[in-house]
Design a protein around this motif. Structure first.
Motif, PDB file in Angstrom:
ATOM      1  N   TYR A 178       3.538   5.459   7.171  1.00 44.05           N
ATOM      2  CA  TYR A 178       3.486   5.075   5.922  1.00 44.05           C
ATOM      3  C   TYR A 178       3.136   6.178   4.884  1.00 44.05           C
ATOM      4  O   TYR A 178       2.228   6.741   4.841  1.00 44.05           O
ATOM      5  CB  TYR A 178       2.243   4.254   5.620  1.00 44.05           C
ATOM      6  CG  TYR A 178       2.077   2.870   6.302  1.00 44.05           C
ATOM      7  CD1 TYR A 178       2.978   2.479   7.195  1.00 44.05           C
ATOM      8  CD2 TYR A 178       0.937   2.144   6.280  1.00 44.05           C
ATOM      9  CE1 TYR A 178       2.939   1.244   8.092  1.00 44.05           C
ATOM     10  CE2 TYR A 178       0.888   0.963   7.044  1.00 44.05           C
ATOM     11  CZ  TYR A 178       1.894   0.577   7.943  1.00 44.05           C
ATOM     12  OH  TYR A 178       1.544  -0.639   8.488  1.00 44.05           O
ATOM     13  N   MET A 180       4.104   6.493   1.634  1.00 42.35           N
ATOM     14  CA  MET A 180       3.495   6.100   0.216  1.00 42.35           C
ATOM     15  C   MET A 180       3.144   4.594   0.321  1.00 42.35           C
ATOM     16  O   MET A 180       3.547   3.887   1.011  1.00 42.35           O
ATOM     17  CB  MET A 180       4.825   6.111  -0.817  1.00 42.35           C
ATOM     18  CG  MET A 180       5.224   7.503  -0.925  1.00 42.35           C
ATOM     19  SD  MET A 180       6.310   7.507  -2.290  1.00 42.35           S
ATOM     20  CE  MET A 180       5.112   6.902  -3.637  1.00 42.35           C
ATOM     21  N   GLN A 185       0.042  -2.094  -2.231  1.00 39.12           N
ATOM     22  CA  GLN A 185      -1.282  -1.330  -1.731  1.00 39.12           C
ATOM     23  C   GLN A 185      -1.763  -0.285  -2.959  1.00 39.12           C
ATOM     24  O   GLN A 185      -2.937  -0.139  -2.997  1.00 39.12           O
ATOM     25  CB  GLN A 185      -0.663  -0.670  -0.447  1.00 39.12           C
ATOM     26  CG  GLN A 185      -0.480  -1.319   0.745  1.00 39.12           C
ATOM     27  CD  GLN A 185       0.376  -0.702   1.645  1.00 39.12           C
ATOM     28  OE1 GLN A 185       0.854   0.547   1.500  1.00 39.12           O
ATOM     29  NE2 GLN A 185       0.610  -1.507   2.822  1.00 39.12           N
ATOM     30  N   GLY A 205       6.316  -9.550   3.520  1.00 40.30           N
ATOM     31  CA  GLY A 205       6.705  -8.381   3.870  1.00 40.30           C
ATOM     32  C   GLY A 205       6.818  -7.147   3.098  1.00 40.30           C
ATOM     33  O   GLY A 205       7.308  -5.980   3.177  1.00 40.30           O
ATOM     34  N   SER A 206       5.586  -7.470   1.946  1.00 39.70           N
ATOM     35  CA  SER A 206       5.288  -6.253   1.102  1.00 39.70           C
ATOM     36  C   SER A 206       4.288  -5.170   1.595  1.00 39.70           C
ATOM     37  O   SER A 206       3.926  -4.528   0.928  1.00 39.70           O
ATOM     38  CB  SER A 206       5.061  -6.833  -0.273  1.00 39.70           C
ATOM     39  OG  SER A 206       4.261  -7.495  -0.207  1.00 39.70           O
ATOM     40  N   LYS A 208       0.972  -6.428   2.437  1.00 40.23           N
ATOM     41  CA  LYS A 208      -0.464  -6.821   2.164  1.00 40.23           C
ATOM     42  C   LYS A 208      -1.489  -6.593   3.363  1.00 40.23           C
ATOM     43  O   LYS A 208      -2.550  -6.357   2.969  1.00 40.23           O
ATOM     44  CB  LYS A 208      -0.413  -8.486   1.870  1.00 40.23           C
ATOM     45  CG  LYS A 208       0.411  -8.801   0.704  1.00 40.23           C
ATOM     46  CD  LYS A 208       0.251 -10.192   0.353  1.00 40.23           C
ATOM     47  CE  LYS A 208       0.901 -10.984   1.203  1.00 40.23           C
ATOM     48  NZ  LYS A 208       2.515 -10.924   1.268  1.00 40.23           N
ATOM     49  N   THR A 209      -1.064  -6.596   4.417  1.00 38.20           N
ATOM     50  CA  THR A 209      -1.889  -6.526   5.487  1.00 38.20           C
ATOM     51  C   THR A 209      -2.725  -4.820   5.611  1.00 38.20           C
ATOM     52  O   THR A 209      -4.048  -4.977   5.477  1.00 38.20           O
ATOM     53  CB  THR A 209      -1.354  -6.532   6.955  1.00 38.20           C
ATOM     54  OG1 THR A 209      -0.421  -7.511   6.895  1.00 38.20           O
ATOM     55  CG2 THR A 209      -2.331  -6.784   8.246  1.00 38.20           C
ATOM     56  N   GLY A 468       3.288 -14.958   7.921  1.00 37.45           N
ATOM     57  CA  GLY A 468       2.484 -13.348   8.009  1.00 37.45           C
ATOM     58  C   GLY A 468       3.282 -12.657   9.213  1.00 37.45           C
ATOM     59  O   GLY A 468       3.171 -11.325   9.217  1.00 37.45           O
ATOM     60  N   ASP A 470       4.985 -10.271  11.730  1.00 37.14           N
ATOM     61  CA  ASP A 470       6.041  -9.186  11.477  1.00 37.14           C
ATOM     62  C   ASP A 470       7.044  -9.262  12.518  1.00 37.14           C
ATOM     63  O   ASP A 470       6.864  -8.712  13.738  1.00 37.14           O
ATOM     64  CB  ASP A 470       5.409  -7.847  11.320  1.00 37.14           C
ATOM     65  CG  ASP A 470       6.522  -6.721  10.895  1.00 37.14           C
ATOM     66  OD1 ASP A 470       7.362  -7.189  10.741  1.00 37.14           O
ATOM     67  OD2 ASP A 470       5.900  -5.556  10.938  1.00 37.14           O
ATOM     68  N   ARG A 495      10.464 -14.105   6.897  1.00 38.10           N
ATOM     69  CA  ARG A 495      10.462 -13.434   8.079  1.00 38.10           C
ATOM     70  C   ARG A 495      11.741 -12.426   8.373  1.00 38.10           C
ATOM     71  O   ARG A 495      11.867 -11.573   9.122  1.00 38.10           O
ATOM     72  CB  ARG A 495      10.238 -14.295   9.341  1.00 38.10           C
ATOM     73  CG  ARG A 495       9.072 -15.117   9.653  1.00 38.10           C
ATOM     74  CD  ARG A 495       7.749 -14.571   9.265  1.00 38.10           C
ATOM     75  NE  ARG A 495       7.205 -14.698   7.937  1.00 38.10           N
ATOM     76  CZ  ARG A 495       6.512 -13.949   7.305  1.00 38.10           C
ATOM     77  NH1 ARG A 495       6.068 -12.514   7.786  1.00 38.10           N
ATOM     78  NH2 ARG A 495       6.012 -14.242   6.004  1.00 38.10           N
ATOM     79  N   LEU A 499       9.799  -5.123   3.533  1.00 37.50           N
ATOM     80  CA  LEU A 499       9.622  -3.972   2.630  1.00 37.50           C
ATOM     81  C   LEU A 499      11.102  -3.863   1.748  1.00 37.50           C
ATOM     82  O   LEU A 499      11.586  -2.645   1.861  1.00 37.50           O
ATOM     83  CB  LEU A 499       9.494  -2.562   3.234  1.00 37.50           C
ATOM     84  CG  LEU A 499       8.134  -2.408   3.955  1.00 37.50           C
ATOM     85  CD1 LEU A 499       8.001  -1.244   4.741  1.00 37.50           C
ATOM     86  CD2 LEU A 499       7.046  -2.558   2.952  1.00 37.50           C
TER      87      LEU A 499
HETATM   88  N1  LIG Z   1       2.991   1.984   2.879  1.00 42.00           N
HETATM   89  C1  LIG Z   1       3.871   1.472   4.068  1.00 42.00           C
HETATM   90  N2  LIG Z   1       5.033   2.213   4.145  1.00 42.00           N
HETATM   91  C2  LIG Z   1       5.928   1.696   5.080  1.00 42.00           C
HETATM   92  N3  LIG Z   1       5.783   0.483   5.936  1.00 42.00           N
HETATM   93  C3  LIG Z   1       4.672  -0.202   5.650  1.00 42.00           C
HETATM   94  C4  LIG Z   1       3.833   0.206   4.579  1.00 42.00           C
HETATM   95  N4  LIG Z   1       2.846  -0.765   4.552  1.00 42.00           N
HETATM   96  C5  LIG Z   1       3.084  -1.710   5.357  1.00 42.00           C
HETATM   97  N5  LIG Z   1       4.307  -1.271   5.998  1.00 42.00           N
HETATM   98  C6  LIG Z   1       5.023  -2.029   7.020  1.00 42.00           C
HETATM   99  O1  LIG Z   1       5.710  -3.295   6.542  1.00 42.00           O
HETATM  100  C7  LIG Z   1       5.836  -4.273   7.254  1.00 42.00           C
HETATM  101  C8  LIG Z   1       5.463  -5.632   6.481  1.00 42.00           C
HETATM  102  O2  LIG Z   1       3.952  -5.471   6.150  1.00 42.00           O
HETATM  103  P1  LIG Z   1       2.935  -6.574   6.460  1.00 42.00           P
HETATM  104  O3  LIG Z   1       3.169  -7.276   7.313  1.00 42.00           O
HETATM  105  O4  LIG Z   1       1.466  -6.014   5.816  1.00 42.00           O
HETATM  106  O5  LIG Z   1       3.584  -7.575   5.033  1.00 42.00           O
HETATM  107  P2  LIG Z   1       2.965  -8.602   4.496  1.00 42.00           P
HETATM  108  O6  LIG Z   1       3.042  -8.352   2.801  1.00 42.00           O
HETATM  109  O7  LIG Z   1       1.465  -8.952   4.801  1.00 42.00           O
HETATM  110  O8  LIG Z   1       3.849  -9.957   4.686  1.00 42.00           O
HETATM  111  P3  LIG Z   1       3.652 -11.572   4.928  1.00 42.00           P
HETATM  112  O9  LIG Z   1       3.446 -12.176   3.661  1.00 42.00           O
HETATM  113  O10 LIG Z   1       4.875 -11.915   5.584  1.00 42.00           O
HETATM  114  O11 LIG Z   1       2.515 -11.611   5.853  1.00 42.00           O
HETATM  115  C9  LIG Z   1       4.946  -3.905   8.459  1.00 42.00           C
HETATM  116  O12 LIG Z   1       5.787  -3.606   9.596  1.00 42.00           O
HETATM  117  C10 LIG Z   1       4.196  -2.686   8.123  1.00 42.00           C
HETATM  118  O13 LIG Z   1       3.799  -1.887   9.047  1.00 42.00           O
END
Ligand SMILES: Nc1ncnc2c1ncn2[C@@H]1O[C@H](COP(=O)(O)OP(=O)(O)OP(=O)(O)O)[C@@H](O)[C@H]1O
Length: 558
Positions: A178, A180, A185, A205-206, A208-209, A468, A470, A495, A499
């Motif tokens: 990660y 940035m 975030q 996929g943005s 959020k986790t 959720g 991935d 799904r 990103l």
């Molecule tokens: N800052 C970052 N830079 C690069 N990759 C990232 C970053 N933050 C998260 N990711 C990756 O992006 C992917 C999607 O993140 P995440 O699962 O948190 O999405 P989400 O917003 O929770 O999606 P959903 O609503 O589907 O649950 C994951 O593979 C995660 O590792």
């Protein structure tokens, strides 16, 4: 909205290079600032600064883009260091900045020409983050599509290192790749670090986790061992609707918390409870679990929850729906007013209202429009009668042009998943496995492993894999059975992309999906997808539209 990194480019683009090129053409920043030449020449080689946006050419891929209109950002605004295409857009930019800080003169808010000076070195707020001045925060939010509601919402961060996270966590973030923070975030991490409750919506996929795990880990790492004389007690709970999601979130938590005083326990059905209980009793900071199993554990065993300071409801719209709501509230009431962090890609006004009844003073963060579909996903809606759906699916799977493995096929029932997976294997010769709630944890883990290792190009799943999760490498989903709500559809098609990477969603629809057709038409139109003729002329989409109008009229006449 796809995760839009264009804002990052704008901020980190090296202004010097284009400054030089402008200078070589006989212009300096100063000239640009003062020029009032009216030039209509669209010839790029012309020395004259373009007056109007429409005089400028469109941006080619890789070109800097004007922060106002998106055309070729040929110039750099000397007041803000932003890319602009013309004097017209420069003026618009300056007036927006001026308006966002209530009328002051733009020059009084001159931004630094060095990127890192977006951080105010000596202006630490109570989160410890180096905050942006108010007007710059607004510009940044505007560019990234971040909307906030609430009191004293901290400025978005531009790097993970700007809000005093534990050093080890920063290293783990870096080794996770990660570089940035994503837009959600940028805003949610500093907001959560203030200790206030949040309701956050952002695309599937943005990222959020991590936007809730980073504050959770920071809190646990900073406070975890203080009570070591009494033994380690859980400090935070993350609730998820499915076991798969729990496993994934706990894994991510472990990865980000490596080397810190931060231990996790996974509390999900299907695995023996004794092991989960033992782990918690041994001392953990974070519990990640599903509501049902957690309640089971809490009612049968004495687990101290007094120190839980953060309660995360991921997929909050699902967690506050009938089915989960009572269990969630039971757990929430057992805690002593923790910070509540709520997340989803689909948050409705009703969920916002419910969240408001659980805690006072909630900060609302939304990135992109809530409850819309991820813009990076291309929707292909196919009108197909139920009897023909299987054949249509085989056609897609056997088409070199249309099948993009690995892919997930969503169906509405467990039996349907088993039968369809078998049929795919027989008809196409491809390995296809089914995934649903009746499989044991061991089976589920094995199936996911085979899928991730590329040994099984198709998984036929129920909604268990809809939210959720991935699904690494998946860029295509096929919605064989349209779910009953558009929200679930948004999560399922999400799904196919993470990103902002492009993905495809093929969806089969017919009159049997009448409840959801009007919303689907809206969504397809909003995302620029073709709407099948049958769908437009379906009596259901037409009658729903007129039913809506009727209701409006009734309201007016009362
Ligand atoms: N800052 C970052 N830079 C690069 N990759 C990232 C970053 N933050 C998260 N990711 C990756 O992006 C992917 C999607 O993140 P995440 O699962 O948190 O999405 P989400 O917003 O929770 O999606 P959903 O609503 O589907 O649950 C994951 O593979 C995660 O590792």
């Amino acid at each position: 909205m796809s995760v839009d990194f264009s804002g990052f480019e704008l901020l980190f683009d090296c202004s010097v290079s284009r400054y030089s090129s402008v200078a070589m053409e006989g212009w300096t920043n100063k000239d640009f600032e003062q020029s009032s030449v009216d030039v209509t020449n669209t010839d790029e080689t012309s020395d004259a600064v373009k007056e109007r946006s429409r005089d400028q050419r469109l941006a080619f891929p890789g070109d800097p883009k004007c922060v106002i209109c998106g055309r070729y950002g040929e110039y750099i605004c000397d007041e803000t260091d932003d890319d602009v295409c013309s004097l017209e857009c420069k003026r618009t930019l300056l007036s927006r900045i001026s308006n966002s800080s209530r009328g002051g003169h733009p020059s009084s808010k001159k931004l630094s020409t060095i990127d890192e000076c977006y951080y105010v070195k000596d202006g630490n707020d109570k989160t410890g983050s180096q905050s942006l001045p108010c007007d710059q925060s607004e510009v940044l939010r505007m560019r990234l599509g971040i909307h906030v509601k609430g009191n004293s919402v901290p400025a978005p961060i531009l790097s993970f290192s700007s809000c005093h996270l534990p050093q080890k966590l920063l290293e783990n973030i870096e080794s996770s790749g990660y570089e940035m923070p994503t837009p959600v975030q940028m805003q949610a991490i500093p907001a959560a670090l203030t200790g206030k409750s949040l309701l956050v919506s952002a695309d599937t996929g943005s990222g959020k986790t991590a936007s809730f795990l980073v504050p959770v880990i920071t809190y646990c790492a900073n406070n975890g061992l203080q009570n070591s004389s009494n033994g380690r007690k859980p400090r935070a709970i993350v609730l998820e609707p499915t076991r798969e999601l729990c496993i994934q979130v706990e894994e991510q938590a472990k990865m980000l918390g490596r080397g810190l005083p931060f231990k996790t326990a996974l509390v999900v059905g299907g695995d023996p409870m004794a092991g989960q209980l033992y782990r918690i009793q041994e001392g953990v900071e974070l519990i990640v679990g599903t509501p049902g199993r957690l309640i089971d554990l809490l009612t049968k065993h004495d687990i101290e929850l007094d120190d839980i300071m953060i309660f995360v409801l991921d997929e909050v719209d699902c967690m506050l729906q009938r089915g989960f709501r009572d269990q969630v509230m039971q757990i929430f009431r057992a805690l002593s007013q923790p910070q509540l962090l709520m997340y989803s890609a689909t948050i409705s006004p009703e969920v916002e209202k419910m969240a408001g009844t659980m805690v006072k003073d909630v900060t609302v963060v939304s990135v992109s429009k809530p409850s819309t579909s991820n813009k990076a996903v291309k929707h292909i809606a196919i009108w197909v009668e139920t009897k023909q759906k299987k054949q249509k699916l085989f056609d897609v799977l056997m088409s070199k042009q249309h099948f993009k493995p690995p892919a997930v096929v969503y169906v509405g029932s467990r039996l349907g998943a088993d039968m369809l997976a078998n049929a795919i294997a027989v008809k196409t010769g491809m390995k296809a496995l089914s995934m649903h709630g009746e499989k044991s944890m061991k089976e589920r883990r094995e199936i996911m492993q085979l899928f991730f290792m590329g040994e099984c190009p198709v998984i036929v799943a129920t909604g268990i894999l809809g939210r959720g999760v991935d699904l690494l490498g998946v860029r295509q989903v096929i919605v064989f059975d349209m779910p009953n709500s558009i929200k679930e559809y948004v999560h399922q098609v999400g799904r196919a992309s993470k990103l902002g990477e492009e993905g495809t969603a093929v969806v089969f629809v017919n009159e049997e999906n009448k409840n959801v057709l009007p919303d689907l038409v809206k969504l397809l139109r909003a995302s620029g997808a073709a709407v099948p003729r049958e769908l437009v002329s379906s009596q259901y989409t037409r009658s729903f539209a007129s039913a809506g109008k009727g209701q409006k009229k009734r309201k007016h006449s009362y």
